[in-house]
Design a protein around this motif. Structure first.
Motif, PDB file in Angstrom:
ATOM      1  N   LEU A  53       0.808  -1.211   0.000  1.00  0.00           N
ATOM      2  CA  LEU A  53       0.000   0.000   0.000  1.00  0.00           C
ATOM      3  C   LEU A  53       0.846   1.268   0.000  1.00  0.00           C
ATOM      4  O   LEU A  53       0.579   2.205  -0.756  1.00  0.00           O
ATOM      5  N   VAL A  54       1.874   1.299   0.826  1.00  0.00           N
ATOM      6  CA  VAL A  54       2.715   2.497   0.901  1.00  0.00           C
ATOM      7  C   VAL A  54       3.445   2.718  -0.424  1.00  0.00           C
ATOM      8  O   VAL A  54       3.502   3.839  -0.934  1.00  0.00           O
ATOM      9  N   THR A  55       3.981   1.667  -1.009  1.00  0.00           N
ATOM     10  CA  THR A  55       4.681   1.796  -2.291  1.00  0.00           C
ATOM     11  C   THR A  55       3.719   2.241  -3.384  1.00  0.00           C
ATOM     12  O   THR A  55       4.053   3.110  -4.199  1.00  0.00           O
ATOM     13  N   TYR A  57       1.081   4.025  -2.989  1.00  0.00           N
ATOM     14  CA  TYR A  57       0.797   5.433  -2.718  1.00  0.00           C
ATOM     15  C   TYR A  57       1.936   6.321  -3.221  1.00  0.00           C
ATOM     16  O   TYR A  57       1.700   7.353  -3.847  1.00  0.00           O
ATOM     17  N   VAL A  58       3.163   5.908  -2.974  1.00  0.00           N
ATOM     18  CA  VAL A  58       4.329   6.681  -3.419  1.00  0.00           C
ATOM     19  C   VAL A  58       4.364   6.739  -4.949  1.00  0.00           C
ATOM     20  O   VAL A  58       4.646   7.790  -5.530  1.00  0.00           O
ATOM     21  N   ILE A  59       4.052   5.645  -5.610  1.00  0.00           N
ATOM     22  CA  ILE A  59       4.006   5.634  -7.080  1.00  0.00           C
ATOM     23  C   ILE A  59       2.935   6.598  -7.577  1.00  0.00           C
ATOM     24  O   ILE A  59       3.174   7.390  -8.495  1.00  0.00           O
ATOM     25  N   ALA A  60       1.764   6.539  -6.978  1.00  0.00           N
ATOM     26  CA  ALA A  60       0.667   7.427  -7.389  1.00  0.00           C
ATOM     27  C   ALA A  60       1.066   8.892  -7.204  1.00  0.00           C
ATOM     28  O   ALA A  60       0.848   9.720  -8.106  1.00  0.00           O
ATOM     29  N   LYS A  61       1.634   9.227  -6.064  1.00  0.00           N
ATOM     30  CA  LYS A  61       2.066  10.609  -5.822  1.00  0.00           C
ATOM     31  C   LYS A  61       3.147  11.033  -6.812  1.00  0.00           C
ATOM     32  O   LYS A  61       3.148  12.160  -7.292  1.00  0.00           O
ATOM     33  N   HIS A  62       4.058  10.127  -7.114  1.00  0.00           N
ATOM     34  CA  HIS A  62       5.149  10.408  -8.056  1.00  0.00           C
ATOM     35  C   HIS A  62       4.604  10.809  -9.421  1.00  0.00           C
ATOM     36  O   HIS A  62       5.139  11.702 -10.069  1.00  0.00           O
ATOM     37  N   TYR A  63       3.531  10.144  -9.834  1.00  0.00           N
ATOM     38  CA  TYR A  63       2.942  10.417 -11.152  1.00  0.00           C
ATOM     39  C   TYR A  63       1.739  11.358 -11.081  1.00  0.00           C
ATOM     40  O   TYR A  63       1.037  11.541 -12.067  1.00  0.00           O
ATOM     41  N   HIS A  64       1.506  11.950  -9.917  1.00  0.00           N
ATOM     42  CA  HIS A  64       0.436  12.936  -9.730  1.00  0.00           C
ATOM     43  C   HIS A  64      -0.942  12.390 -10.103  1.00  0.00           C
ATOM     44  O   HIS A  64      -1.715  13.033 -10.803  1.00  0.00           O
ATOM     45  N   VAL A  65      -1.208  11.167  -9.632  1.00  0.00           N
ATOM     46  CA  VAL A  65      -2.523  10.559  -9.817  1.00  0.00           C
ATOM     47  C   VAL A  65      -3.032  10.094  -8.457  1.00  0.00           C
ATOM     48  O   VAL A  65      -2.255   9.972  -7.507  1.00  0.00           O
ATOM     49  N   LEU A  66      -4.323   9.846  -8.391  1.00  0.00           N
ATOM     50  CA  LEU A  66      -4.901   9.290  -7.166  1.00  0.00           C
ATOM     51  C   LEU A  66      -4.573   7.813  -7.078  1.00  0.00           C
ATOM     52  O   LEU A  66      -4.434   7.127  -8.104  1.00  0.00           O
ATOM     53  N   LEU A  67      -4.483   7.313  -5.866  1.00  0.00           N
ATOM     54  CA  LEU A  67      -4.237   5.888  -5.664  1.00  0.00           C
ATOM     55  C   LEU A  67      -5.295   5.056  -6.383  1.00  0.00           C
ATOM     56  O   LEU A  67      -4.997   4.003  -6.946  1.00  0.00           O
ATOM     57  N   ASP A  68      -6.526   5.549  -6.401  1.00  0.00           N
ATOM     58  CA  ASP A  68      -7.614   4.851  -7.107  1.00  0.00           C
ATOM     59  C   ASP A  68      -7.270   4.581  -8.565  1.00  0.00           C
ATOM     60  O   ASP A  68      -7.667   3.564  -9.129  1.00  0.00           O
ATOM     61  N   GLU A  69      -6.550   5.522  -9.173  1.00  0.00           N
ATOM     62  CA  GLU A  69      -6.230   5.389 -10.594  1.00  0.00           C
ATOM     63  C   GLU A  69      -5.296   4.220 -10.879  1.00  0.00           C
ATOM     64  O   GLU A  69      -5.298   3.688 -11.987  1.00  0.00           O
TER      65      GLU A  69
END
Length: 77
Positions: A53-55, A57-69
């Motif tokens: 989950l944490v990884t 989340y970090v990937i989503a933030k890195h690419y400026h998308v929501l975790l849902d995406e």
């Protein structure tokens, strides 16, 4: 022995690959950002492994998308 992959693994992996390629990053570049090797990113993208989950989340933030995406299944038309 071949490991069965979960459908979620495939969906998340395809989304990670798409985001990574859209941002002109290699698996090695994303792996370095995450503190992992390119092999780990390749395992995510192939559906062999699912990021925790944490990884994710970090990937989503890195690419400026929501975790849902990362979890959404996209259908090519």
């Amino acid at each position: 022995m071949k490991q069965q992959t979960n459908p979620w693994n495939k969906i998340v992996g395809e989304n990670i690959r798409k985001l990574r390629e859209e941002n002109n990053e290699t698996q090695a570049m994303l792996g370095e950002f995450l503190g992992y090797g390119a092999t780990t990113v390749a395992n995510y993208e192939s559906g062999y492994r699912l990021p925790d989950l944490v990884t994710a989340y970090v990937i989503a933030k890195h690419y400026h998308v929501l975790l849902d995406e990362l979890m959404e299944e996209h259908h090519e038309s």
